[in-house]
Design a protein around this motif. Structure first.
Motif, PDB file in Angstrom:
ATOM      1  N   ASN A   1       0.778  -1.235   0.000  1.00  0.00           N
ATOM      2  CA  ASN A   1       0.000   0.000   0.000  1.00  0.00           C
ATOM      3  C   ASN A   1       0.815   1.295   0.000  1.00  0.00           C
ATOM      4  N   CYS A   2       2.060   1.252   0.459  1.00  0.00           N
ATOM      5  CA  CYS A   2       2.807   2.495   0.695  1.00  0.00           C
ATOM      6  C   CYS A   2       4.037   2.658  -0.184  1.00  0.00           C
TER       7      CYS A   2
ATOM      8  N   ILE B   1      -1.204   8.092   9.452  1.00  0.00           N
ATOM      9  CA  ILE B   1      -1.596   7.007   8.553  1.00  0.00           C
ATOM     10  C   ILE B   1      -3.111   6.830   8.547  1.00  0.00           C
TER      11      ILE B   1
ATOM     12  N   GLY C   1      -4.632  10.441   7.172  1.00  0.00           N
ATOM     13  CA  GLY C   1      -4.041  11.018   5.981  1.00  0.00           C
ATOM     14  C   GLY C   1      -3.682  12.487   6.130  1.00  0.00           C
TER      15      GLY C   1
ATOM     16  N   HIS D   1      -6.794  14.904   3.228  1.00  0.00           N
ATOM     17  CA  HIS D   1      -7.694  13.908   2.625  1.00  0.00           C
ATOM     18  C   HIS D   1      -9.129  14.366   2.803  1.00  0.00           C
TER      19      HIS D   1
ATOM     20  N   TRP E   1      -6.033   5.940   5.637  1.00  0.00           N
ATOM     21  CA  TRP E   1      -6.030   4.488   5.480  1.00  0.00           C
ATOM     22  C   TRP E   1      -6.927   3.752   6.474  1.00  0.00           C
TER      23      TRP E   1
ATOM     24  N   ARG F   1      -9.840   2.089   4.888  1.00  0.00           N
ATOM     25  CA  ARG F   1      -9.449   1.182   3.798  1.00  0.00           C
ATOM     26  C   ARG F   1      -8.914  -0.152   4.303  1.00  0.00           C
ATOM     27  N   ILE F   2      -8.068  -0.099   5.328  1.00  0.00           N
ATOM     28  CA  ILE F   2      -7.407  -1.330   5.767  1.00  0.00           C
ATOM     29  C   ILE F   2      -7.730  -1.704   7.209  1.00  0.00           C
TER      30      ILE F   2
ATOM     31  N   VAL G   1      -3.552  -0.525  10.516  1.00  0.00           N
ATOM     32  CA  VAL G   1      -2.935   0.797  10.665  1.00  0.00           C
ATOM     33  C   VAL G   1      -1.953   0.783  11.840  1.00  0.00           C
TER      34      VAL G   1
END
Length: 289
Positions: free
Chosen positions: A122-123, A158, A161, A164, A266, A269-270, A275
């Motif tokens: 992802n990063c 993280i 963001g 964002h 994130w 998302r995850i 995280v």
């Protein structure tokens, strides 16, 4: 008795095979017994293997073999065992804070290993596979942090963001476009002063007027000593680390028309546990505080 139609080697008295290369003939000697027995043994072994294990392809599947062995079943069992072994740590991470994970050596090591895998997926596209960053993308290995390098601060960055849209807790900083406030010669003077903090500007005579311009226009965010402020996400200008570009012209361009990067949030998302793993991994790279 030798076949009179076949050639016989004069020296050894052995028939040749009839093959000839550049005048060299091949003797038709029998294979050594040990080799023949070994060859027969491999045939017997192959037959036994074909009976015991899956081997012969059919229309829809292979023969299963009398032992019922399946490499896929073996892999599936190993994966299931691995997931079961991880489940306990995953549950502990989900129930722990980042500080708790850091305080538990076993859990911290697990989070670092898991976070390294997540980072690559992802990063790494922005920060690089080694997290060294690039132009416009921060190096995560050094000890310079716009928003803080403690584990909980890394987690916050993280999770939510930077700039964002749609996340109310995202990191936000905004540098004004000084082209509407300062004349071109004032921009150059300010850039000369900033460069003087770590090097030699092209025109040292501009440093003193630039210092005053910096105090009047930039110090409120970057600090009187130009070492930045994490409260505003303002970078340290006295460490020779440049995110958007290095040199007087790059500084002038950034002042005239600032570039503002965006980092995704994130958390949605995850998920929170992942995280946390990422935060612990990034902190372990060496620049964490």
């Amino acid at each position: 008795m030798a076949d009179k139609h076949k050639h016989v080697d004069e020296v050894s008295g052995v028939e040749t095979t009839g093959h000839e290369w550049d005048g060299i003939r091949e003797l038709n000697n029998p294979m050594p017994r040990w080799w023949v027995y070994s060859f027969y043994a491999t045939i017997i072994w192959a037959i036994g293997y074909a009976v015991a294990y899956p081997s012969w392809p059919m229309l829809t599947e292979a023969t299963k073999g009398v032992l019922g062995y399946s490499s896929r079943a073996e892999v599936s069992a190993e994966l299931a065992n691995a997931k079961a072994a991880q489940a306990g740590n995953l549950e502990r991470i989900a129930a722990s804070t980042v500080e708790d994970i850091m305080a538990d050596p076993e859990l911290r090591q697990f989070a670092i290993a898991a976070g390294a895998s997540v980072f690559k997926v992802n990063c790494a596209q922005c920060h690089g596979s080694g997290a060294a960053g690039g132009k416009g993308f921060p190096n995560l290995n050094d000890d310079e942090w716009l928003w803080g390098g403690k584990p909980e601060e890394i987690y916050q960055t993280i999770a939510h963001g930077v700039r964002h849209q749609g996340d109310g807790e995202t990191r936000v900083s905004e540098m004004p476009a000084f082209a509407d406030m300062l004349a071109p010669e004032e921009l150059r003077a300010t850039a000369a002063y900033v460069v003087s903090l770590t090097g030699t500007p092209s025109n040292p005579a501009l440093v003193e007027p630039g210092k005053q311009l910096f105090a009047d226009n930039c110090a409120s965010c970057h600090g009187a000593d130009a070492k930045g402020s994490r409260e505003f996400g303002a970078p340290n200008l006295a460490d020779a680390i440049w995110l958007k570009g290095e040199g007087e012209q790059a500084i002038v361009d950034q002042m005239r028309s600032p570039k503002h990067g965006v980092m995704p949030a994130w958390l949605q998302r995850i998920g929170d546990p992942v995280v946390k793993e990422l935060a612990v991994f990034v902190h372990s790279l060496g620049g964490g505080e």
